[in-house]
Design an enzyme around this catalytic site. Structure first.
Site, PDB file in Angstrom:
ATOM      1  N   PRO A   1       0.822  -1.207   0.000  1.00  0.00           N
ATOM      2  CA  PRO A   1       0.000   0.000   0.000  1.00  0.00           C
ATOM      3  C   PRO A   1       0.860   1.263   0.000  1.00  0.00           C
ATOM      4  O   PRO A   1       1.634   1.485   0.923  1.00  0.00           O
ATOM      5  CB  PRO A   1      -0.790  -0.093   1.307  1.00  0.00           C
ATOM      6  CG  PRO A   1      -0.487  -1.427   1.882  1.00  0.00           C
ATOM      7  CD  PRO A   1       0.776  -1.906   1.271  1.00  0.00           C
ATOM      8  N   GLU A   2       0.756   2.024  -1.040  1.00  0.00           N
ATOM      9  CA  GLU A   2       1.333   3.362  -1.027  1.00  0.00           C
ATOM     10  C   GLU A   2       0.152   4.311  -0.870  1.00  0.00           C
ATOM     11  O   GLU A   2      -0.985   3.875  -0.673  1.00  0.00           O
ATOM     12  CB  GLU A   2       2.146   3.613  -2.307  1.00  0.00           C
ATOM     13  CG  GLU A   2       3.332   2.645  -2.390  1.00  0.00           C
ATOM     14  CD  GLU A   2       4.513   3.185  -3.202  1.00  0.00           C
ATOM     15  OE1 GLU A   2       4.668   4.406  -3.303  1.00  0.00           O
ATOM     16  OE2 GLU A   2       5.278   2.356  -3.728  1.00  0.00           O
TER      17      GLU A   2
END
Length: 275
Positions: A2-3
DNA sequence: CAACCGCCCTGGGAGC
DNA sequence: TGCTCCCAGGGCGGTT
């Protein structure tokens, strides 16, 4: 992993299901995340008054305080019906008055669930020193330029520094540097303002494109398929070492910069002319 | 303060 | 097929 775009996609996905609902109960199957899970008893029967994001943290606010949720590099949050069977790595469930539950799954347990009492979550140690949001008006080439003076750190590490700007991880850093035509190892302090304008623009464009791609999976969010849409987007350099540059066909090179692998095009990305 | 490095953890891929 | 090895990653916290 997850960015920022995936965290924003997650925030948007859970908000309609938990905002305005009260927390009825919770289950912690494994409290050993990055830090011991903090869900204080006073959250019982509290109503969720806001679902926000700061950097890669999702903030669930109530009258007594705010839960901070970080997904680490392998975490995901899902909305499920109460009674849904828990599987491997389903560490935390939070139950709501609408009979739904918010479930945190995190195989590598680099994520966290923390609590900040009171009305201002930004007081929390994990949040108070965070840099600007890349999709806000505070973020610009001018900001990067000002923050980088007298710094010898590699520009790739510089834009991944969460005290400078939040939410830029290894993938988007590599892609933004390609887009701006800058090699990863260039000293941040040697880069002129005009080049930082280009870099800031590249970061914003890439993040916005990714948020939009994440948005394509949003409608399916509650379902079984949690795959982030942005993995489907075309990457120019990340993970493509040894392959041909999509622009000039030169073989892309791999470098280790700040203990992170970095791929760049030796022809399209320059380290010259910044003295 | 800036820079650097170790560490937390597991799944997945490569090599044997 | 199954084993071992190594890598990926964010970001804190300690050291230089």
């Amino acid at each position: 992993m997850p960015e920022l775009p995936e965290v924003e996609t997650t925030r948007r996905g859970i908000e309609p299901h938990v905002l305005g609902q009260s927390i009825t109960d919770w289950t912690v199957r494994n409290p050993r995340l990055r830090w011991p899970v903090e869900i204080p008893a006073q959250l019982q029967n509290q109503t969720v008054t806001a679902v926000q994001r700061r950097g890669k943290y999702i903030l669930l606010s109530t009258a007594v305080g705010t839960l901070l949720v970080h997904l680490g590099m392998s975490g995901s949050l899902r909305i499920l019906e109460q009674g849904a069977q828990a599987g491997k790595h389903d560490h935390v469930d939070i139950h709501f008055s609408n009979h739904k539950l918010l479930r945190l799954n995190d195989p590598r347990r680099f994520g966290c669930v923390m609590f900040q009492a009171g009305s201002n979550p930004i007081k929390h140690t994990l949040l108070k020193n965070l840099g600007v949001e890349p999709l806000s008006n505070e973020f610009s080439g001018e900001h990067l330029f000002a923050q980088s003076r007298n710094r010898r750190v590699a520009v790739k590490n510089f834009i991944m520094d969460s005290k400078v700007v939040v939410g830029v991880g290894n993938i988007y850093a590599a892609e933004a540097l390609f887009s701006a035509g800058l090699r990863p190892r260039v000293a941040a302090g040697r880069i002129p303002r005009r080049v930082y304008d280009r870099l800031a623009q590249a970061i914003v464009e890439i993040l916005l494109r990714a948020v939009r791609a994440g948005g394509t999976t949003l409608r399916d969010f509650v379902g079984a398929d949690g795959n982030p849409g942005y993995f489907a987007q075309t990457l120019n350099v990340y993970g493509r070492q040894g392959q041909a540059c999509r622009t000039c066909s030169t073989t892309l090179k791999l470098q280790i910069v700040g203990q992170r692998s970095s791929v760049y095009c030796p022809k399209c990305q320059t380290s010259q002319g910044f003295s």
